[in-house]
Design a protein around this motif. Structure first.
Motif, short mmCIF file in Angstrom:
data_model
loop_
_atom_site.label_atom_id
_atom_site.label_comp_id
_atom_site.label_asym_id
_atom_site.label_seq_id
_atom_site.Cartn_x
_atom_site.Cartn_y
_atom_site.Cartn_z
N TYR A 1 -4.09 10.03 -2.05
CA TYR A 1 -4.76 8.74 -2.26
C TYR A 1 -3.84 7.58 -1.91
O TYR A 1 -2.64 7.63 -2.16
CB TYR A 1 -5.15 8.56 -3.73
CG TYR A 1 -6.06 9.61 -4.28
CD1 TYR A 1 -7.37 9.72 -3.85
CD2 TYR A 1 -5.60 10.51 -5.24
CE1 TYR A 1 -8.21 10.70 -4.36
CE2 TYR A 1 -6.43 11.48 -5.76
CZ TYR A 1 -7.72 11.58 -5.31
OH TYR A 1 -8.55 12.55 -5.81
N TYR A 2 -4.45 6.52 -1.39
CA TYR A 2 -3.73 5.26 -1.21
C TYR A 2 -4.07 4.35 -2.37
O TYR A 2 -5.17 4.42 -2.94
CB TYR A 2 -4.14 4.58 0.11
CG TYR A 2 -3.55 5.28 1.31
CD1 TYR A 2 -2.23 5.04 1.70
CD2 TYR A 2 -4.30 6.20 2.03
CE1 TYR A 2 -1.68 5.71 2.78
CE2 TYR A 2 -3.75 6.87 3.11
CZ TYR A 2 -2.45 6.61 3.48
OH TYR A 2 -1.90 7.28 4.54
N TYR B 1 -0.21 -1.58 5.03
CA TYR B 1 1.05 -1.89 4.35
C TYR B 1 1.65 -3.15 4.98
O TYR B 1 1.81 -3.24 6.20
CB TYR B 1 2.03 -0.73 4.48
CG TYR B 1 3.39 -1.00 3.85
CD1 TYR B 1 3.62 -0.67 2.53
CD2 TYR B 1 4.40 -1.61 4.58
CE1 TYR B 1 4.87 -0.93 1.95
CE2 TYR B 1 5.64 -1.87 4.00
CZ TYR B 1 5.86 -1.53 2.69
OH TYR B 1 7.07 -1.80 2.11
N CYS C 1 -9.67 2.20 -2.13
CA CYS C 1 -8.95 2.20 -0.85
C CYS C 1 -9.69 3.02 0.20
O CYS C 1 -9.79 2.61 1.35
CB CYS C 1 -7.52 2.70 -1.03
SG CYS C 1 -6.43 1.46 -1.76
N VAL D 1 0.86 -1.18 0.00
CA VAL D 1 0.00 0.00 0.00
C VAL D 1 0.90 1.23 0.00
O VAL D 1 1.85 1.31 0.78
CB VAL D 1 -0.92 0.01 1.24
CG1 VAL D 1 -1.79 1.27 1.26
CG2 VAL D 1 -1.79 -1.24 1.27
N TYR D 2 0.60 2.17 -0.88
CA TYR D 2 1.40 3.39 -0.96
C TYR D 2 0.50 4.58 -1.20
O TYR D 2 -0.66 4.45 -1.61
CB TYR D 2 2.47 3.27 -2.04
CG TYR D 2 1.93 2.99 -3.42
CD1 TYR D 2 1.59 4.01 -4.29
CD2 TYR D 2 1.74 1.68 -3.85
CE1 TYR D 2 1.07 3.75 -5.54
CE2 TYR D 2 1.23 1.41 -5.10
CZ TYR D 2 0.89 2.44 -5.95
OH TYR D 2 0.37 2.20 -7.19
N PHE D 3 1.05 5.77 -0.94
CA PHE D 3 0.34 7.04 -1.03
C PHE D 3 0.76 7.74 -2.31
O PHE D 3 1.95 7.81 -2.62
CB PHE D 3 0.72 7.87 0.19
CG PHE D 3 -0.24 8.96 0.56
CD1 PHE D 3 -1.58 8.70 0.75
CD2 PHE D 3 0.22 10.25 0.77
CE1 PHE D 3 -2.45 9.71 1.12
CE2 PHE D 3 -0.64 11.26 1.15
CZ PHE D 3 -1.98 10.98 1.32
N ASP E 1 -5.32 1.82 4.08
CA ASP E 1 -4.39 2.94 4.21
C ASP E 1 -3.02 2.43 4.65
O ASP E 1 -2.77 1.22 4.59
CB ASP E 1 -4.94 3.99 5.18
CG ASP E 1 -5.18 3.44 6.58
OD1 ASP E 1 -4.63 2.37 6.94
OD2 ASP E 1 -5.93 4.08 7.34
N LYS E 2 -2.16 3.32 5.12
CA LYS E 2 -0.79 2.95 5.48
C LYS E 2 -0.74 1.85 6.53
O LYS E 2 0.22 1.08 6.58
CB LYS E 2 0.00 4.17 5.94
CG LYS E 2 -0.48 4.79 7.23
CD LYS E 2 0.34 6.02 7.57
CE LYS E 2 0.01 6.67 8.86
NZ LYS E 2 -1.33 6.92 9.23
#
Length: 185
Positions: free
Chosen positions: A60-61, A126, A116, A53-55, A122-123
């Protein structure tokens, strides 16, 4: 396949209707292109079955499924879902007031950032084990091969010839894909 997210607020789920493949060091569009390895891409260098998962764009994720064995950084971006369960919760998270309309329901998960947000990915997700009980993928109804369309990936013009690889896969005629393919109704 069906993407499922269980949180304290409840369960949300959707049929995966659009994906994009990113195949490691040789793929200029992949975050691990040319062997790039950093904190962001670390999970991609681990075994398959985990969430990357990244931004992006500072707002936005996006969620990928790591797909290969350790040290082979390949992943599949989940681009769109057809909402299946927890529609009211998805709508609340997205700020959508009318899921009774086609437009309202359509706006929940038709893009990687939207899905997402709707699924509370979200983070904190990850590196999550996708065989766990908070974020996972389960078997859905298998589409016929003729119902899967291959197309160019989206928004990767910077990736030279890799921008033309037909590694975006979507369900033919599905109204929940993020961007329709020309010739697909």
């Amino acid at each position: 396949m069906i993407l499922v997210r269980q949180t304290g607020e409840g369960l949300t789920a959707g049929i995966i209707v659009e994906t994009e493949a990113y195949v490691g060091a040789a793929d200029a569009a992949c975050h691990a292109a040319k062997g790039r390895r950093n904190g962001r891409t670390a999970v991609m260098y681990g075994p398959g079955g985990f969430a990357y998962v990244y931004f992006i764009y500072g707002m936005y994720y996006c969620m990928n499924v790591v797909t290969r064995k350790a040290e082979e950084p390949e992943a599949v971006l989940i681009r769109a879902l057809e909402p299946l369960e927890g529609l009211e919760l998805m709508a609340s998270r997205r700020g959508v007031s009318d899921i009774g309309s086609k437009k309202g329901l359509h706006s929940l998960c038709t893009g990687p950032g939207k899905l997402c947000q709707a699924m509370a990915i979200d983070k904190d997700c990850y590196g999550m084990d996708l065989c766990g009980n908070q974020l996972y993928i389960e078997q859905g109804q298998r589409p016929a091969a003729r119902d899967i369309v291959a197309a160019k990936r989206i928004n990767i013009d910077y990736a030279a010839e890799a921008a033309d690889y037909p590694w975006r896969f979507l369900l033919r005629d599905n109204p929940y894909v993020s961007v329709k393919v020309k010739g697909d109704s």
